[in-house]
Design a protein around this motif. Structure first.
Motif, PDB file in Angstrom:
ATOM      1  N   ARG A   1       0.837  -1.198   0.000  1.00  0.00           N
ATOM      2  CA  ARG A   1       0.000   0.000   0.000  1.00  0.00           C
ATOM      3  C   ARG A   1       0.875   1.253   0.000  1.00  0.00           C
ATOM      4  O   ARG A   1       0.584   2.229  -0.708  1.00  0.00           O
ATOM      5  CB  ARG A   1      -0.901  -0.008   1.236  1.00  0.00           C
ATOM      6  CG  ARG A   1      -1.749   1.251   1.416  1.00  0.00           C
ATOM      7  CD  ARG A   1      -2.786   1.402   0.324  1.00  0.00           C
ATOM      8  NE  ARG A   1      -3.576   2.620   0.500  1.00  0.00           N
ATOM      9  CZ  ARG A   1      -4.520   3.020  -0.335  1.00  0.00           C
ATOM     10  NH1 ARG A   1      -4.808   2.303  -1.405  1.00  0.00           N
ATOM     11  NH2 ARG A   1      -5.185   4.127  -0.117  1.00  0.00           N
ATOM     12  N   GLY A   2       1.947   1.247   0.779  1.00  0.00           N
ATOM     13  CA  GLY A   2       2.861   2.388   0.784  1.00  0.00           C
ATOM     14  C   GLY A   2       3.486   2.623  -0.573  1.00  0.00           C
ATOM     15  O   GLY A   2       3.641   3.770  -1.016  1.00  0.00           O
TER      16      GLY A   2
ATOM     17  N   VAL B   1      10.774  11.314   2.248  1.00  0.00           N
ATOM     18  CA  VAL B   1      10.366  11.447   3.638  1.00  0.00           C
ATOM     19  C   VAL B   1       9.009  12.117   3.681  1.00  0.00           C
ATOM     20  O   VAL B   1       8.745  13.068   2.935  1.00  0.00           O
ATOM     21  CB  VAL B   1      11.395  12.267   4.446  1.00  0.00           C
ATOM     22  CG1 VAL B   1      10.954  12.401   5.899  1.00  0.00           C
ATOM     23  CG2 VAL B   1      12.769  11.628   4.365  1.00  0.00           C
ATOM     24  N   LEU B   2       8.140  11.606   4.545  1.00  0.00           N
ATOM     25  CA  LEU B   2       6.829  12.216   4.704  1.00  0.00           C
ATOM     26  C   LEU B   2       6.963  13.531   5.460  1.00  0.00           C
ATOM     27  O   LEU B   2       7.616  13.606   6.501  1.00  0.00           O
ATOM     28  CB  LEU B   2       5.912  11.269   5.476  1.00  0.00           C
ATOM     29  CG  LEU B   2       4.423  11.616   5.496  1.00  0.00           C
ATOM     30  CD1 LEU B   2       3.839  11.484   4.106  1.00  0.00           C
ATOM     31  CD2 LEU B   2       3.695  10.692   6.473  1.00  0.00           C
TER      32      LEU B   2
ATOM     33  N   ALA C   1      -1.061   8.413   5.462  1.00  0.00           N
ATOM     34  CA  ALA C   1       0.132   8.978   6.098  1.00  0.00           C
ATOM     35  C   ALA C   1       0.733   7.988   7.085  1.00  0.00           C
ATOM     36  O   ALA C   1       1.954   7.808   7.149  1.00  0.00           O
ATOM     37  CB  ALA C   1      -0.213  10.293   6.802  1.00  0.00           C
ATOM     38  N   ARG C   2      -0.127   7.329   7.878  1.00  0.00           N
ATOM     39  CA  ARG C   2       0.380   6.341   8.836  1.00  0.00           C
ATOM     40  C   ARG C   2       0.997   5.151   8.094  1.00  0.00           C
ATOM     41  O   ARG C   2       1.980   4.565   8.558  1.00  0.00           O
ATOM     42  CB  ARG C   2      -0.760   5.857   9.734  1.00  0.00           C
ATOM     43  CG  ARG C   2      -1.477   6.923  10.531  1.00  0.00           C
ATOM     44  CD  ARG C   2      -0.624   7.577  11.594  1.00  0.00           C
ATOM     45  NE  ARG C   2       0.229   8.625  11.067  1.00  0.00           N
ATOM     46  CZ  ARG C   2      -0.197   9.850  10.764  1.00  0.00           C
ATOM     47  NH1 ARG C   2      -1.457  10.179  10.891  1.00  0.00           N
ATOM     48  NH2 ARG C   2       0.650  10.762  10.327  1.00  0.00           N
TER      49      ARG C   2
ATOM     50  N   TYR D   1       8.318   3.407   5.960  1.00  0.00           N
ATOM     51  CA  TYR D   1       9.660   3.954   6.118  1.00  0.00           C
ATOM     52  C   TYR D   1      10.333   3.412   7.375  1.00  0.00           C
ATOM     53  O   TYR D   1      11.555   3.259   7.407  1.00  0.00           O
ATOM     54  CB  TYR D   1       9.598   5.484   6.159  1.00  0.00           C
ATOM     55  CG  TYR D   1       9.228   6.098   4.822  1.00  0.00           C
ATOM     56  CD1 TYR D   1       9.251   5.342   3.658  1.00  0.00           C
ATOM     57  CD2 TYR D   1       8.841   7.424   4.717  1.00  0.00           C
ATOM     58  CE1 TYR D   1       8.915   5.876   2.438  1.00  0.00           C
ATOM     59  CE2 TYR D   1       8.499   7.988   3.488  1.00  0.00           C
ATOM     60  CZ  TYR D   1       8.532   7.204   2.353  1.00  0.00           C
ATOM     61  OH  TYR D   1       8.193   7.732   1.142  1.00  0.00           O
ATOM     62  N   PHE D   2       9.545   3.101   8.407  1.00  0.00           N
ATOM     63  CA  PHE D   2      10.102   2.474   9.602  1.00  0.00           C
ATOM     64  C   PHE D   2      10.618   1.075   9.275  1.00  0.00           C
ATOM     65  O   PHE D   2      11.725   0.690   9.680  1.00  0.00           O
ATOM     66  CB  PHE D   2       9.037   2.407  10.701  1.00  0.00           C
ATOM     67  CG  PHE D   2       9.473   1.651  11.920  1.00  0.00           C
ATOM     68  CD1 PHE D   2      10.362   2.217  12.826  1.00  0.00           C
ATOM     69  CD2 PHE D   2       8.993   0.369  12.164  1.00  0.00           C
ATOM     70  CE1 PHE D   2      10.759   1.516  13.951  1.00  0.00           C
ATOM     71  CE2 PHE D   2       9.391  -0.332  13.289  1.00  0.00           C
ATOM     72  CZ  PHE D   2      10.282   0.236  14.192  1.00  0.00           C
ATOM     73  N   ILE D   3       9.808   0.296   8.531  1.00  0.00           N
ATOM     74  CA  ILE D   3      10.247  -1.041   8.117  1.00  0.00           C
ATOM     75  C   ILE D   3      11.496  -0.954   7.254  1.00  0.00           C
ATOM     76  O   ILE D   3      12.425  -1.754   7.383  1.00  0.00           O
ATOM     77  CB  ILE D   3       9.109  -1.756   7.362  1.00  0.00           C
ATOM     78  CG1 ILE D   3       7.920  -2.007   8.293  1.00  0.00           C
ATOM     79  CG2 ILE D   3       9.594  -3.073   6.754  1.00  0.00           C
ATOM     80  CD1 ILE D   3       6.673  -2.499   7.587  1.00  0.00           C
TER      81      ILE D   3
END
Length: 776
Positions: free
Chosen positions: A466-467, A619-620, A631-632, A638-640
């Motif tokens: 999805r990202g 970067v968001l 957004a979440r 990006y954390f993964i």
């Protein structure tokens, strides 16, 4: 201009790729026995024991009950493993790779929704891969208690069993870096002895009484399943019957490691040994079901009881080794699944090692370590195999159902056999649904663990896919030739400091004439980066082990180069050393001016200058106008990404000069309020209210060549971005470079453009203040 470079020595050394995959050979058949069949090969140790226990014990196992149970086992192995997987699923290979993701890659264009069963099945199989090593190794170590010598050491102290299990798991996972070929050669002889042991001991117990072969009649299994006088457990007995075929999905996933030809040859031998052992256990149960002495034995296991007492020590030790080897099938299958998921952009890029010269045999350090920790956690959580076995097989039934859906699509749409596909779906779907619902009874007794693990893995895939769909609304590929004049002027503009002789951008774009807009934005807009030559490098991994080739488009210039570096899967991807060779070759062919150094520690100065590598990361930013959920999702992706390592290590740039360029992700920019300057001597202005702007809700969309439900939902937005690109970009043809404006006002168009440009700069300023050390 396109140039190819491959040293003659390299070409001579390169081995031709075998289009048919791994060829048939005696050595690889041995490897297959060691790698593929461990899980299904250890099923006789506990399957009939579980069925007997669920039916009420030895005293209830009359001849008709035993023959019915044996019939279910034999035909489950035949239908699920032989027919579905060996004869049907293995035909659906993707470049000789098997598994549910390889199957999905073949059918994904047949329906956008097909990505969901692929994700569910893959997540469930990976979850079972974490549980299986913990269950099998713990069960084997507990089996040592049946030997007096080992019982004197272990006794009833479960902490000793847990400690030994953890040590064995550590050794098993530490061995993985050696590669499945090496492991298979070590495990192969053991498993060969194991299957011969299964077949011979089963045949000896059958003896000359051929009545047990009546179990080959499938009607006996059907009668047993629905006759409550014979089967006290009813349809729930299928949850135990299913244990005989839990390794079937791993067989399909491991196809790339050993080659389908070696599975075709070895499976009949394995199946014969399994059936003979089940028949031998059945014959022993029929002969002893009236024994009052055996009826009171706690946890009676016909697998060991049918053996003469003097052979039980050997049987327990051999079964311990076989149970340890059983873990290997799920581990190697997990590598294949994750590798396919990465290729399909369902999981983040990870470092993949190729320990042998065979393309399918891989080792993924991060996956190995996660499974290692997960297995140890399961052992520490449940402590005993009795608690772990409650969860065993639940996830696999889910994976098998998803595989059936994808195979139905493959047969009907790819092979164009709709009638056969419908029969396949109805027949195997009904069987596996019964297995699935019967396995649900294990949920509250430990099955929740595999469900929880599968859910976490599914969420990782969902977030990543999805990202990616959200990010692709910003995928802009611009024709390089439209920007050559600006790049030429910048490279000769001495008002800007010289950043490097050679400035290199790594890109995932494999085209030779376009660039991601973020790269050009980084060079021209973000902070003009002056260099003597610009390189845009894409790395492709080939199916040959030792490919050393490259292609380059010079655009008829001596300062811009789009390079595709083609490296074999066993070649270390240290792109800095290969790029030095490419630049040297360009200079020798007069396509690049010599970059002579005035200063050097060497007597002979190099004609190649210095290098700087630039890695672009999105970067968001707070100005990004996307929904809260999207957004979440981007933040989670990006954390993964940070957890999975940095491209510096993947491409061997740890000791190179690297720039991390952070650019804001703008799907749409929020409308910025226009500031009003207040004169110091005009207090009345304080009462003036600033002009307010309202933004229309943004539409979510995406478009890509291999569209799925995630990308299809964002189609409209990307189309809108593409239309705006034609108006705002030099040579723009796919999407917007600057953030799109919302609620356009024709009377104040210029001022709104300035506002949005200011929003971009403000977002970049904030990004610059963030922790830029995450990727370092």
């Amino acid at each position: 201009m396109v140039t190819s470079n491959a040293p003659a020595a390299t070409k001579r050394a390169r081995k031709p790729i075998k289009k048919g995959g791994i060829p048939l050979s005696a050595g690889m058949v041995l490897v297959t026995l060691g790698v593929v069949y461990g899980d299904i090969g250890t099923s006789p140790m506990y399957t009939l024991k579980a069925i007997m226990s669920g039916n009420g014990g030895l005293g209830t196992m009359s001849e008709d009950v035993v023959l019915g149970a044996l019939s279910l086992l034999i035909w489950t192995i035949t239908l699920i493993t032989t027919v579905k997987y060996v004869l049907v699923a293995m035909k659906a290979d993707n470049h000789n790779e098997g598994g549910i993701f390889a199957l999905y890659s073949l059918v994904r264009r047949c329906g956008k929704w097909l990505i969901i069963p692929a994700m569910i099945g893959g997540a469930a199989l990976l979850a079972d891969g974490i549980l299986t090593p913990a269950v099998t190794v713990t069960t084997a170590i507990e089996g040592l208690r049946t030997i007096d010598f080992f019982y004197g050491i272990i006794g009833d102290n479960q902490a000793i069993v847990v400690g030994i299990t953890l040590v064995i798991l550590c050794i098993l996972f530490a061995m993985q870096k050696a590669g499945t070929s090496t492991i298979g050669k070590a495990f192969g002889p053991v498993m060969t002895v194991w299957f011969l042991f299964l077949g011979i001991t089963g045949l000896l117990n059958v003896g000359f009484d051929l009545n047990v072969f009546r179990a080959l009649n499938p009607l006996r299994g059907i009668m047993f399943l629905f006759d409550r006088n014979l089967n006290a457990a009813g349809l729930m007995v299928l949850g135990n019957v299913f244990l005989c075929t839990t390794g079937a999905e791993a067989l399909y996933s491991d196809m790339g490691h050993v080659g389908k030809a070696n599975i075709y040859v070895s499976w009949p031998f394995v199946k014969l040994c399994l059936i003979l052992n089940y028949l031998g256990q059945g014959a022993w149960i029929i002969a002893n079901h009236g024994s009052a002495e055996l009826a009171v034995v706690t946890d009676l296991n016909p697998f060991f009881q049918m053996l003469p007492e003097e052979f039980r020590v050997f049987a327990v030790i051999l079964s311990t080794f076989a149970a340890i080897i059983a873990s290997q099938a799920l581990i190697t299958g997990s590598y294949s699944i994750v590798s396919e998921a990465i290729r399909l952009d369902l999981m983040p890029h990870m470092k993949i090692n190729y320990p042998s010269e065979t393309r399918g045999q891989i080792y993924i350090p991060l996956v190995n370590n996660i499974m290692w920790v997960g297995c140890m956690g399961v052992v520490l959580l449940f402590q005993s195999s009795e608690h772990m076995e409650a969860a065993y097989g639940l996830a696999i039934t889910c994976t098998m159902l998803m595989t059936t859906l994808l195979l139905f699509t493959y047969l009907s749409r790819i092979r164009r056999k709709p009638a056969a596909a419908v029969v396949f779906l109805v027949f195997f779907g009904a069987i596996e649904l019964m297995f699935f619902f019967s396995s649900l009874t294990k949920f509250f007794h430990g099955g929740y663990v595999t469900v929880l693990l599968a859910t976490v893995l599914f969420l990782v895939m969902y977030i990543w896919r999805r990202g990616t769909a959200i990010e692709r609304t910003q995928s802009v590929y611009l024709p390089v030739r439209e920007y050559l004049d600006q790049l030429f002027d910048l490279s000769h503009d001495e008002s800007y400091p010289l950043l490097a002789d050679n400035l290199v951008f790594l890109t995932n774009d494999s085209s030779l004439d376009k660039l991601d807009r973020d790269i050009l934005y980084s060079i021209l807009d973000k902070r003009p980066k002056r260099a003597r030559a610009y390189y845009f490098l894409n790395v492709q991994v080939t199916d040959e082990p030792y490919t050393h080739e490259y292609m380059v488009n010079t655009f008829d210039t001596d300062f811009v180069f789009k390079v595709q570096l083609r490296l074999g899967f066993r070649v270390n991807q240290r792109v800095n050393t290969y790029l030095y060779q490419i630049v040297e070759d360009l200079v020798e062919h007069n396509q690049l001016a010599p970059q002579n150094h005035r200063y050097s520690i060497y007597r002979k100065h190099s004609i190649v200058g210095d290098f700087r590598f630039c890695l672009i990361r999105k970067v968001l930013s707070p100005e990004t106008d996307i929904s809260g959920t999207d957004a979440r999702t981007i933040e989670a992706k990006y954390f993964i990404r940070r957890l999975c390592g940095t491209p510096m290590r993947w491409y061997g740039l740890e000791n190179s000069s690297v720039i991390f360029e952070y650019v804001p992700l703008f799907a749409k920019a929020k409308r910025q309020h226009k500031l009003t300057r207040i004169p110091l001597d005009a207090n009345a202005v304080l009462a003036a209210a600033p002009k307010k702007f309202e933004a229309k809700p943004a539409e979510n969309s995406e478009d890509s060549d291999d569209e799925d439900i995630f990308s299809a939902s964002m189609h409209n937005e990307r189309e809108e971005n593409a239309n705006d690109a034609e108006k705002t970009l030099v040579g723009g043809d796919t999407a917007s470079f600057k953030p799109l404006r919302i609620d356009e006002d024709e009377d104040d168009e210029d001022s709104e453009e300035e506002e949005l440009e200011y929003a971009v700069k403000a977002a970049e300023a904030k990004i610059g203040e963030q922790d830029q050390g995450d990727d370092r």
